[in-house]
Design an enzyme around this catalytic site. Structure first.
Site, PDB file in Angstrom:
ATOM      1  N   VAL A  59     -52.885 -32.404  22.800  1.00  0.00           N
ATOM      2  CA  VAL A  59     -53.325 -33.550  23.593  1.00  0.00           C
ATOM      3  C   VAL A  59     -52.209 -34.144  24.456  1.00  0.00           C
ATOM      4  O   VAL A  59     -52.496 -34.872  25.409  1.00  0.00           O
ATOM      5  CB  VAL A  59     -53.907 -34.634  22.656  1.00  0.00           C
ATOM      6  CG1 VAL A  59     -52.805 -35.352  21.885  1.00  0.00           C
ATOM      7  CG2 VAL A  59     -54.767 -35.639  23.429  1.00  0.00           C
ATOM      8  N   TYR A  60     -50.953 -33.837  24.161  1.00  0.00           N
ATOM      9  CA  TYR A  60     -49.862 -34.412  24.938  1.00  0.00           C
ATOM     10  C   TYR A  60     -49.931 -33.909  26.375  1.00  0.00           C
ATOM     11  O   TYR A  60     -49.789 -32.720  26.640  1.00  0.00           O
ATOM     12  CB  TYR A  60     -48.504 -34.057  24.338  1.00  0.00           C
ATOM     13  CG  TYR A  60     -48.248 -34.648  22.967  1.00  0.00           C
ATOM     14  CD1 TYR A  60     -48.981 -35.720  22.486  1.00  0.00           C
ATOM     15  CD2 TYR A  60     -47.253 -34.131  22.144  1.00  0.00           C
ATOM     16  CE1 TYR A  60     -48.748 -36.253  21.233  1.00  0.00           C
ATOM     17  CE2 TYR A  60     -47.004 -34.661  20.896  1.00  0.00           C
ATOM     18  CZ  TYR A  60     -47.751 -35.719  20.437  1.00  0.00           C
ATOM     19  OH  TYR A  60     -47.512 -36.245  19.187  1.00  0.00           O
ATOM     20  N   SER A  61     -50.143 -34.850  27.290  1.00  0.00           N
ATOM     21  CA  SER A  61     -50.285 -34.537  28.718  1.00  0.00           C
ATOM     22  C   SER A  61     -51.332 -33.452  28.928  1.00  0.00           C
ATOM     23  O   SER A  61     -51.215 -32.616  29.820  1.00  0.00           O
ATOM     24  CB  SER A  61     -48.941 -34.108  29.318  1.00  0.00           C
ATOM     25  OG  SER A  61     -48.939 -34.280  30.707  1.00  0.00           O
ATOM     26  N   ASN A  62     -52.371 -33.510  28.076  1.00  0.00           N
ATOM     27  CA  ASN A  62     -53.512 -32.585  28.184  1.00  0.00           C
ATOM     28  C   ASN A  62     -53.064 -31.120  28.234  1.00  0.00           C
ATOM     29  O   ASN A  62     -53.567 -30.313  29.016  1.00  0.00           O
ATOM     30  CB  ASN A  62     -54.349 -32.917  29.426  1.00  0.00           C
ATOM     31  CG  ASN A  62     -55.733 -32.289  29.358  1.00  0.00           C
ATOM     32  OD1 ASN A  62     -56.313 -32.160  28.276  1.00  0.00           O
ATOM     33  ND2 ASN A  62     -56.277 -31.887  30.497  1.00  0.00           N
TER      34      ASN A  62
END
Length: 327
Positions: A59-62
């Site tokens: 999920v970090y920066s998609n």
């Protein structure tokens, strides 16, 4: 650099883990993220300092964090076997009803997507990012067991949950002969210590590795208390930092970190990390690095040894807090 076994496993990790949440696409998730070109030197320097443990999440920066981390480790690490890559699954990665959570469907899709972004055949540690209240823990654990059996992950870990939930997961895995969680990534620092009551003693009893996130309270423990124009760019735009740590009763603890740091001639970050590293239950705090001195301070903290009186002085002002980060 010092190295330590990850819980009861035979795998050794550096006592400092580099968290890669800050590496992605500026403006996509937050204004303080670094782009790929700016991020790569931090990963290279971490390797030079002997850090072999890198933590990210889908999920970090998609997904951009995984891509940047994977490319940099491929380019700078001597070999894939010399690094320990950890990532996570749970939070939404799309708009569909099955693009989130810890269902078998989402886990099996997510591990493949993470491996593709990271550019590797396996991750060393695959972690549940939060507890899924909608999916039976049996379904989650069996799916994670299959991920390990397929060779896509070496070990599995968990993050941010109540002690009863973690105990239930460990018991369920043992009951069915499934792969057991070997690590817990709790929210833990000098101004948020609620997991000292139940979760950390459980981890110590079960020989679970503890790799805390936010060991510097998103930077609050690394700088003198400030207001208005004196605040950092990140703090001005970081709603989580303000909601989690802006309470007045945290101020005394931060001031004591600053006082001790000045008395010892050290940066505040080294004092706050030295406090955490003094805890036998802690395996490796996960630190973020967006400025060169962040990595240097984290590495240097390993050589800072606080006295029992200094530790007591830092801990004494703490007061109970509402639970943060378990959902």
């Amino acid at each position: 650099m010092e190295y330590i076994r990850l819980g009861s496993t035979g795998m050794k990790v550096s006592r400092i883990c580099l968290g890669c949440m800050s590496y992605g696409q500026p403006g996509k998730a937050s204004s303080w993220e670094l782009d790929e070109e700016t991020s790569r030197p931090f990963i290279k320097r971490a390797l030079e300092l002997g850090i072999n443990f890198f933590d990210t999440a889908d999920v970090y920066s998609n997904g951009m964090s995984e891509e940047i981390t994977g490319k940099a480790l491929h380019d700078f690490a001597a070999s894939r076997d010399e690094v320990v890559i950890a990532t996570k699954v749970h939070f939404p990665m799309g708009s569909g009803p099955n693009d989130r959570g810890l269902s078998r469907k989402h886990i099996l899709s997510s591990i493949d997507a993470s491996l593709k972004r990271l550019g590797t055949d396996y991750v060393d540690l695959y972690q549940t990012h939060r507890w899924d209240y909608e999916t039976p823990i049996e379904e989650t654990l069996e799916a994670l067991h299959d991920v390990v059996r397929a060779g896509k992950a070496r070990y599995i870990g968990a993050s941010a949950m109540y002690a009863w939930q973690f105990a239930k997961a460990l018991f369920t895995a043992d009951l069915h002969g499934w792969t057991r969680f070997v690590s817990m990534q709790p929210h833990y620092n000098l101004i948020y210590r609620e997991d000292e009551r139940e979760l950390l003693p459980l981890c110590q009893d079960q020989k679970i590795a503890v790799i805390p996130f936010s060991p510097l309270a998103r930077g609050v423990l690394a700088r003198k208390p400030a207001k208005g124009q004196e605040e950092t760019i990140r703090y001005q735009s970081d709603s989580l930092a303000k909601s989690r740590y802006a309470q007045d009763d945290n101020l005394t603890t931060v001031e004591r970190v600053n006082e001790l740091a000045e008395a010892c001639g050290l940066p505040m970050a080294q004092v706050a990390l030295a406090w955490m590293l003094s805890k036998p239950v802690v395996t490796a705090p996960i630190i973020g690095a967006t400025k060169p001195h962040h990595l240097e301070d984290a590495s240097a903290a390993l050589s800072v040894h606080l006295t029992p009186d200094e530790i007591q002085h830092l801990e004494e002002p703490y007061r109970p807090h509402p639970i943060i980060g378990h959902s």
